[in-house]
Design a protein around this motif. Structure first.
Motif, mmCIF file in Angstrom:
data_model
loop_
_atom_site.group_PDB
_atom_site.id
_atom_site.type_symbol
_atom_site.label_atom_id
_atom_site.label_comp_id
_atom_site.label_asym_id
_atom_site.label_seq_id
_atom_site.Cartn_x
_atom_site.Cartn_y
_atom_site.Cartn_z
ATOM 1 N N ILE A 149 0.864 -1.181 0.000
ATOM 2 C CA ILE A 149 0.000 0.000 0.000
ATOM 3 C C ILE A 149 0.899 1.229 0.000
ATOM 4 N N LYS A 150 0.680 2.086 -0.973
ATOM 5 C CA LYS A 150 1.668 3.113 -1.290
ATOM 6 C C LYS A 150 1.283 4.536 -0.898
ATOM 7 N N ASN A 151 2.337 5.265 -0.614
ATOM 8 C CA ASN A 151 2.321 6.732 -0.481
ATOM 9 C C ASN A 151 1.285 7.261 0.503
ATOM 10 N N PHE A 152 1.486 6.922 1.759
ATOM 11 C CA PHE A 152 0.610 7.445 2.799
ATOM 12 C C PHE A 152 0.946 8.910 3.056
ATOM 13 N N LYS A 153 -0.101 9.681 3.271
ATOM 14 C CA LYS A 153 0.071 11.080 3.634
ATOM 15 C C LYS A 153 -0.983 11.434 4.671
ATOM 16 N N ARG A 154 -0.755 12.499 5.387
ATOM 17 C CA ARG A 154 -1.693 12.928 6.428
ATOM 18 C C ARG A 154 -2.979 13.470 5.807
ATOM 19 N N TYR A 155 -4.047 13.240 6.528
ATOM 20 C CA TYR A 155 -5.334 13.816 6.107
ATOM 21 C C TYR A 155 -6.227 13.950 7.326
ATOM 22 N N HIS A 156 -7.324 14.658 7.158
ATOM 23 C CA HIS A 156 -8.310 14.812 8.221
ATOM 24 C C HIS A 156 -9.582 14.116 7.764
ATOM 25 N N PRO A 157 -9.960 13.025 8.432
ATOM 26 C CA PRO A 157 -11.175 12.313 8.020
ATOM 27 C C PRO A 157 -12.412 13.209 8.165
ATOM 28 N N ASP A 158 -13.367 12.980 7.262
ATOM 29 C CA ASP A 158 -14.608 13.764 7.318
ATOM 30 C C ASP A 158 -15.376 13.483 8.597
ATOM 31 N N GLU A 185 -11.806 11.753 21.724
ATOM 32 C CA GLU A 185 -11.449 11.942 23.127
ATOM 33 C C GLU A 185 -10.196 11.151 23.487
ATOM 34 N N HIS A 186 -9.990 10.004 22.857
ATOM 35 C CA HIS A 186 -8.851 9.137 23.160
ATOM 36 C C HIS A 186 -7.731 9.288 22.141
ATOM 37 N N ALA A 187 -7.914 10.127 21.149
ATOM 38 C CA ALA A 187 -6.957 10.214 20.045
ATOM 39 C C ALA A 187 -6.119 11.492 20.089
ATOM 40 N N VAL A 188 -5.804 11.960 21.275
ATOM 41 C CA VAL A 188 -4.985 13.156 21.382
ATOM 42 C C VAL A 188 -3.645 12.885 20.705
ATOM 43 N N GLY A 189 -3.300 13.705 19.768
ATOM 44 C CA GLY A 189 -2.042 13.527 19.047
ATOM 45 C C GLY A 189 -2.110 12.482 17.951
ATOM 46 N N ALA A 190 -3.280 11.963 17.657
ATOM 47 C CA ALA A 190 -3.414 10.945 16.608
ATOM 48 C C ALA A 190 -3.117 11.551 15.245
ATOM 49 N N ILE A 191 -2.495 10.752 14.416
ATOM 50 C CA ILE A 191 -2.209 11.146 13.042
ATOM 51 C C ILE A 191 -3.055 10.263 12.144
ATOM 52 N N PHE A 192 -3.791 10.866 11.242
ATOM 53 C CA PHE A 192 -4.583 10.102 10.298
ATOM 54 C C PHE A 192 -3.850 10.094 8.967
ATOM 55 N N LEU A 193 -3.671 8.892 8.408
ATOM 56 C CA LEU A 193 -2.951 8.726 7.154
ATOM 57 C C LEU A 193 -3.839 8.060 6.128
ATOM 58 N N ILE A 194 -3.643 8.433 4.874
ATOM 59 C CA ILE A 194 -4.402 7.835 3.788
ATOM 60 C C ILE A 194 -3.436 7.527 2.647
ATOM 61 N N SER A 195 -3.654 6.396 1.983
ATOM 62 C CA SER A 195 -2.778 5.977 0.889
ATOM 63 C C SER A 195 -3.190 6.653 -0.414
ATOM 64 N N GLU A 196 -2.375 6.460 -1.436
ATOM 65 C CA GLU A 196 -2.679 7.071 -2.728
ATOM 66 C C GLU A 196 -3.974 6.527 -3.330
ATOM 67 N N ASP A 204 -6.615 5.933 -1.471
ATOM 68 C CA ASP A 204 -7.639 6.333 -0.494
ATOM 69 C C ASP A 204 -7.940 5.300 0.584
ATOM 70 N N GLN A 205 -6.960 4.528 0.998
ATOM 71 C CA GLN A 205 -7.160 3.603 2.110
ATOM 72 C C GLN A 205 -6.674 4.265 3.400
ATOM 73 N N ASP A 206 -7.530 4.249 4.414
ATOM 74 C CA ASP A 206 -7.164 4.784 5.716
ATOM 75 C C ASP A 206 -6.172 3.825 6.375
ATOM 76 N N TRP A 207 -5.093 4.360 6.952
ATOM 77 C CA TRP A 207 -4.038 3.538 7.546
ATOM 78 C C TRP A 207 -4.578 2.610 8.627
ATOM 79 N N TYR A 208 -5.412 3.121 9.507
ATOM 80 C CA TYR A 208 -5.908 2.291 10.597
ATOM 81 C C TYR A 208 -6.798 1.163 10.088
ATOM 82 N N GLU A 209 -7.536 1.422 9.036
ATOM 83 C CA GLU A 209 -8.408 0.388 8.467
ATOM 84 C C GLU A 209 -7.612 -0.649 7.671
#
Length: 178
Positions: free
Chosen positions: A4-13, A21-32, A34-39
């Protein structure tokens, strides 16, 4: 095998309020694609070696636990074979689905040689300084005078090394006297 290629930061809708509340400092990443890193972590097999690699293929990290990776600006791939001598030390690449030794450019080889020369010059200077002090203060033993001369000659030879011939440099040998 996943790649899975080229992850970059994004803000999920939409992020569930409880998650935030539990994700203080969480980074959301998405691949080229459009796959969410955590998923997409669920897509990787637990018992395969994974590599985190940069756009030029240089391996930044490796391991079995996919949750330990944070591929911001990188890609993640599972590999079927991992050479036993390979390490995530920037000397290996992931190219065409394989882990291969890195091939350095002429500029990179010159830069490495420059760093090597400069490091050796620094080490020589640390040895020369107290020997020079002893000579300057007329406190030097004969062995210190001999050592000082040998180290100064070594430093001159280091300064004259032709870096443009990297990696085929005939490095001068450091004196065996201190």
């Amino acid at each position: 095998m996943q790649n899975i290629k080229n992850f970059k930061r994004y803000h999920p809708d939409y992020v569930h309020k409880k998650c935030l509340e539990h994700a203080v400092g969480a980074i959301f990443l998405i691949s080229e694609d459009d796959q969410d890193w955590y998923e997409c972590q669920k897509l990787f097999q637990p018992d395969t070696m994974k590599v985190e690699y940069e756009t030029d293929g240089i391996i930044r990290s490796m391991g079995y636990d996919i949750s330990a990776f944070c591929p911001d600006g990188c890609s993640i791939a599972e590999v079927s074979e991992w050479p036993k001598e390979a390490a995530p030390n920037r000397k290996w690449c992931f190219i065409d689905g394989e882990v291969v030794p890195r091939v350095y450019t002429a500029d990179e080889l010159r830069e490495q040689a420059t760093h090597k020369r400069d490091y050796r010059l620094e080490q020589a200077a640390k040895i020369i300084a107290p020997l020079q002090d002893a000579v300057d203060l007329d406190m030097a033993a004969d062995t210190e005078k001999v050592a000082l001369l040998a180290w100064k000659k070594y430093r001159v030879r280091l300064n004259r090394v032709d870096i443009s011939t990297a990696p085929d440099i005939d490095w001068p040998k450091a004196p065996q006297i201190a």
